[in-house]
Motif scaffolding. Structure first.
Motif, PDB file in Angstrom:
ATOM      1  N   SER A  81       0.860  -1.191   0.000  1.00 41.16           N
ATOM      2  CA  SER A  81       0.000   0.000   0.000  1.00 41.16           C
ATOM      3  C   SER A  81       0.888   1.230   0.000  1.00 41.16           C
ATOM      4  O   SER A  81       1.830   1.319   0.794  1.00 41.16           O
ATOM      5  CB  SER A  81      -0.913   0.022   1.227  1.00 41.16           C
ATOM      6  N   GLN A  82       0.571   2.171  -0.879  1.00 44.10           N
ATOM      7  CA  GLN A  82       1.304   3.431  -0.895  1.00 44.10           C
ATOM      8  C   GLN A  82       1.023   4.246   0.360  1.00 44.10           C
ATOM      9  O   GLN A  82       1.890   4.953   0.871  1.00 44.10           O
ATOM     10  CB  GLN A  82       0.905   4.252  -2.134  1.00 44.10           C
ATOM     11  N   THR A  83      -0.195   4.151   0.879  1.00 41.07           N
ATOM     12  CA  THR A  83      -0.599   5.000   2.000  1.00 41.07           C
ATOM     13  C   THR A  83      -0.346   4.369   3.371  1.00 41.07           C
ATOM     14  O   THR A  83      -0.339   5.070   4.378  1.00 41.07           O
ATOM     15  CB  THR A  83      -2.093   5.355   1.895  1.00 41.07           C
ATOM     16  N   HIS A  84      -0.166   3.038   3.403  1.00 44.84           N
ATOM     17  CA  HIS A  84       0.092   2.329   4.663  1.00 44.84           C
ATOM     18  C   HIS A  84       1.320   1.417   4.491  1.00 44.84           C
ATOM     19  O   HIS A  84       1.219   0.193   4.617  1.00 44.84           O
ATOM     20  CB  HIS A  84      -1.114   1.483   5.077  1.00 44.84           C
ATOM     21  N   PRO A  85       2.504   1.986   4.213  1.00 46.39           N
ATOM     22  CA  PRO A  85       3.665   1.145   3.896  1.00 46.39           C
ATOM     23  C   PRO A  85       4.106   0.229   5.034  1.00 46.39           C
ATOM     24  O   PRO A  85       4.687  -0.841   4.791  1.00 46.39           O
ATOM     25  CB  PRO A  85       4.761   2.163   3.543  1.00 46.39           C
ATOM     26  N   HIS A  86       3.821   0.611   6.271  1.00 50.50           N
ATOM     27  CA  HIS A  86       4.234  -0.213   7.409  1.00 50.50           C
ATOM     28  C   HIS A  86       3.507  -1.555   7.439  1.00 50.50           C
ATOM     29  O   HIS A  86       4.010  -2.520   8.028  1.00 50.50           O
ATOM     30  CB  HIS A  86       3.972   0.527   8.722  1.00 50.50           C
ATOM     31  N   LEU A  87       2.341  -1.642   6.821  1.00 49.16           N
ATOM     32  CA  LEU A  87       1.581  -2.885   6.872  1.00 49.16           C
ATOM     33  C   LEU A  87       2.324  -4.031   6.185  1.00 49.16           C
ATOM     34  O   LEU A  87       2.234  -5.186   6.621  1.00 49.16           O
ATOM     35  CB  LEU A  87       0.206  -2.694   6.237  1.00 49.16           C
ATOM     36  N   ALA A  88       3.049  -3.735   5.111  1.00 49.39           N
ATOM     37  CA  ALA A  88       3.793  -4.788   4.416  1.00 49.39           C
ATOM     38  C   ALA A  88       4.835  -5.401   5.334  1.00 49.39           C
ATOM     39  O   ALA A  88       4.999  -6.631   5.383  1.00 49.39           O
ATOM     40  CB  ALA A  88       4.457  -4.220   3.161  1.00 49.39           C
ATOM     41  N   THR A  89       5.554  -4.566   6.090  1.00 46.81           N
ATOM     42  CA  THR A  89       6.575  -5.056   7.019  1.00 46.81           C
ATOM     43  C   THR A  89       5.941  -5.875   8.130  1.00 46.81           C
ATOM     44  O   THR A  89       6.432  -6.957   8.489  1.00 46.81           O
ATOM     45  CB  THR A  89       7.349  -3.870   7.620  1.00 46.81           C
ATOM     46  N   ASP A  90       4.845  -5.392   8.673  1.00 49.54           N
ATOM     47  CA  ASP A  90       4.168  -6.106   9.757  1.00 49.54           C
ATOM     48  C   ASP A  90       3.663  -7.460   9.285  1.00 49.54           C
ATOM     49  O   ASP A  90       3.774  -8.474   9.998  1.00 49.54           O
ATOM     50  CB  ASP A  90       2.999  -5.274  10.284  1.00 49.54           C
ATOM     51  N   TYR A  91       3.095  -7.495   8.079  1.00 50.16           N
ATOM     52  CA  TYR A  91       2.540  -8.749   7.576  1.00 50.16           C
ATOM     53  C   TYR A  91       3.648  -9.756   7.269  1.00 50.16           C
ATOM     54  O   TYR A  91       3.520 -10.949   7.560  1.00 50.16           O
ATOM     55  CB  TYR A  91       1.698  -8.486   6.335  1.00 50.16           C
ATOM     56  N   ARG A  92       4.737  -9.289   6.687  1.00 50.69           N
ATOM     57  CA  ARG A  92       5.854 -10.179   6.375  1.00 50.69           C
ATOM     58  C   ARG A  92       6.407 -10.818   7.645  1.00 50.69           C
ATOM     59  O   ARG A  92       6.721 -12.012   7.666  1.00 50.69           O
ATOM     60  CB  ARG A  92       6.942  -9.396   5.637  1.00 50.69           C
ATOM     61  N   ALA A  93       6.513 -10.042   8.720  1.00 49.64           N
ATOM     62  CA  ALA A  93       6.992 -10.591   9.989  1.00 49.64           C
ATOM     63  C   ALA A  93       6.048 -11.669  10.517  1.00 49.64           C
ATOM     64  O   ALA A  93       6.485 -12.676  11.093  1.00 49.64           O
ATOM     65  CB  ALA A  93       7.157  -9.468  11.008  1.00 49.64           C
ATOM     66  N   LEU A  94       4.762 -11.481  10.304  1.00 45.03           N
ATOM     67  CA  LEU A  94       3.763 -12.441  10.776  1.00 45.03           C
ATOM     68  C   LEU A  94       3.907 -13.798  10.094  1.00 45.03           C
ATOM     69  O   LEU A  94       3.830 -14.846  10.744  1.00 45.03           O
ATOM     70  CB  LEU A  94       2.364 -11.877  10.526  1.00 45.03           C
ATOM     71  N   ILE A  95       4.104 -13.810   8.770  1.00 46.65           N
ATOM     72  CA  ILE A  95       4.051 -15.069   8.024  1.00 46.65           C
ATOM     73  C   ILE A  95       5.400 -15.777   7.901  1.00 46.65           C
ATOM     74  O   ILE A  95       5.446 -16.933   7.480  1.00 46.65           O
ATOM     75  CB  ILE A  95       3.472 -14.850   6.613  1.00 46.65           C
ATOM     76  N   SER A  96       6.499 -15.109   8.271  1.00 43.13           N
ATOM     77  CA  SER A  96       7.827 -15.656   7.963  1.00 43.13           C
ATOM     78  C   SER A  96       8.266 -16.788   8.880  1.00 43.13           C
ATOM     79  O   SER A  96       9.096 -17.623   8.482  1.00 43.13           O
ATOM     80  CB  SER A  96       8.868 -14.533   8.013  1.00 43.13           C
ATOM     81  N   GLU A  97       7.717 -16.858  10.074  1.00 40.52           N
ATOM     82  CA  GLU A  97       8.211 -17.830  11.060  1.00 40.52           C
ATOM     83  C   GLU A  97       8.001 -19.266  10.586  1.00 40.52           C
ATOM     84  O   GLU A  97       6.902 -19.664  10.206  1.00 40.52           O
ATOM     85  CB  GLU A  97       7.506 -17.621  12.404  1.00 40.52           C
ATOM     86  N   GLY A  98       9.072 -20.050  10.597  1.00 45.14           N
ATOM     87  CA  GLY A  98       8.993 -21.473  10.276  1.00 45.14           C
ATOM     88  C   GLY A  98       8.895 -21.784   8.799  1.00 45.14           C
ATOM     89  O   GLY A  98       8.610 -22.940   8.433  1.00 45.14           O
TER      90      GLY A  98
END
Length: 254
Positions: A81-98
């Motif tokens: 999202s251009q307007t909510h760029p932090h969401l991409a980082t937060d989501y990536r951290a959520l799904i990366s484990e394991g």
């Protein structure tokens, strides 16, 4: 937006290929109708695709589709999202484990019937393969094998050919749930649209309404009878989406 007698719609999440894309004239008519809704009344627009983000950005311009507020790419493994760029980082951290894509691919390469899709379809949280005419039991067995070998992974299979291995916590539906939670939008205020099995996770979410265009594959079209709030349209691709959005009151009746 809300019209008398109809539930409000705050967010519309749609697949691209075979849904909003596939008939360029219809795609452009969708864009015209969407952009005719006053900005303050328009639902948020989410493109939810198996394509990767950069590809989605280029493809939607080529097809004449309107810019989206959010992009969910890679079958639910990427967020932009251009307007909510932090969401991409937060989501990536959520799904990366394991989830280690290199270890997963090393296992899959040893399986005879699988062939790896081209590099442009791969990324750190999606391993994509071709597997023709697999049965549901075969897909479950493959997913079970990966889990037993320590991978937090799920297998998504669609179109009797396309196989994606993604993090256990990611698919088109789970990504949409997470985004709606971050935005404070209830699923009863959401409409989804899609045409193949990898869209199924969106349609199975509790409370969402759905549009199945006339070209929806049997692997998905069966939901029209099985779940409340689903509309199966006569029109195909974007024509069907337009038909469905009219029925839900997002677009004015023709």
């Amino acid at each position: 937006m809300e019209r008398r007698g109809l539930k409000p719609v705050r967010l519309f999440s749609s697949d691209l290929d075979g849904t909003l894309a596939g008939d360029r004239d219809a795609s452009r008519e969708f864009a015209r109708l969407w952009q005719a809704i006053p900005y303050g009344e328009r639902p948020l627009l989410v493109y939810n695709s198996g394509r990767l983000i950069e590809d989605m950005l280029d493809f939607t311009v080529e097809e004449g589709l309107p810019p989206a507020d959010f992009l969910i790419g890679g079958v639910g493994t990427m967020l932009h999202s251009q307007t909510h760029p932090h969401l991409a980082t937060d989501y990536r951290a959520l799904i990366s484990e394991g989830f280690d894509v290199d270890l997963i691919e090393a296992e899959l390469l040893m399986m005879g019937r699988l062939s790896r899709q081209p590099q442009q379809y791969q990324h750190d949280y999606k391993s994509s393969w071709y597997l023709h005419d697999a049965t549901a039991d075969e897909i479950l067995a493959l997913e079970r094998q990966l889990i037993e070998n320590g991978h937090q992974a799920r297998v998504i299979y669609s179109s009797a050919r396309d196989l994606d291995v993604v993090p256990r916590s990611a698919d088109k539906g789970q990504a949409l749930v997470w985004l709606c939670g971050a935005l404070g939008i209830g699923l009863s205020d959401v409409i989804v649209a899609g045409d193949t099995g990898n869209d199924r996770a969106m349609f199975e979410l509790e409370g969402v309404r759905g549009i199945l265009p006339g070209n929806a594959l049997p692997e998905l079209a069966s939901l029209a009878q099985a779940k409340d709030g689903m509309i199966a349209t006569r029109g195909k691709a974007a024509d069907g989406v337009i038909e469905g959005l009219r029925a839900f009151g997002v677009f004015a009746a023709s």
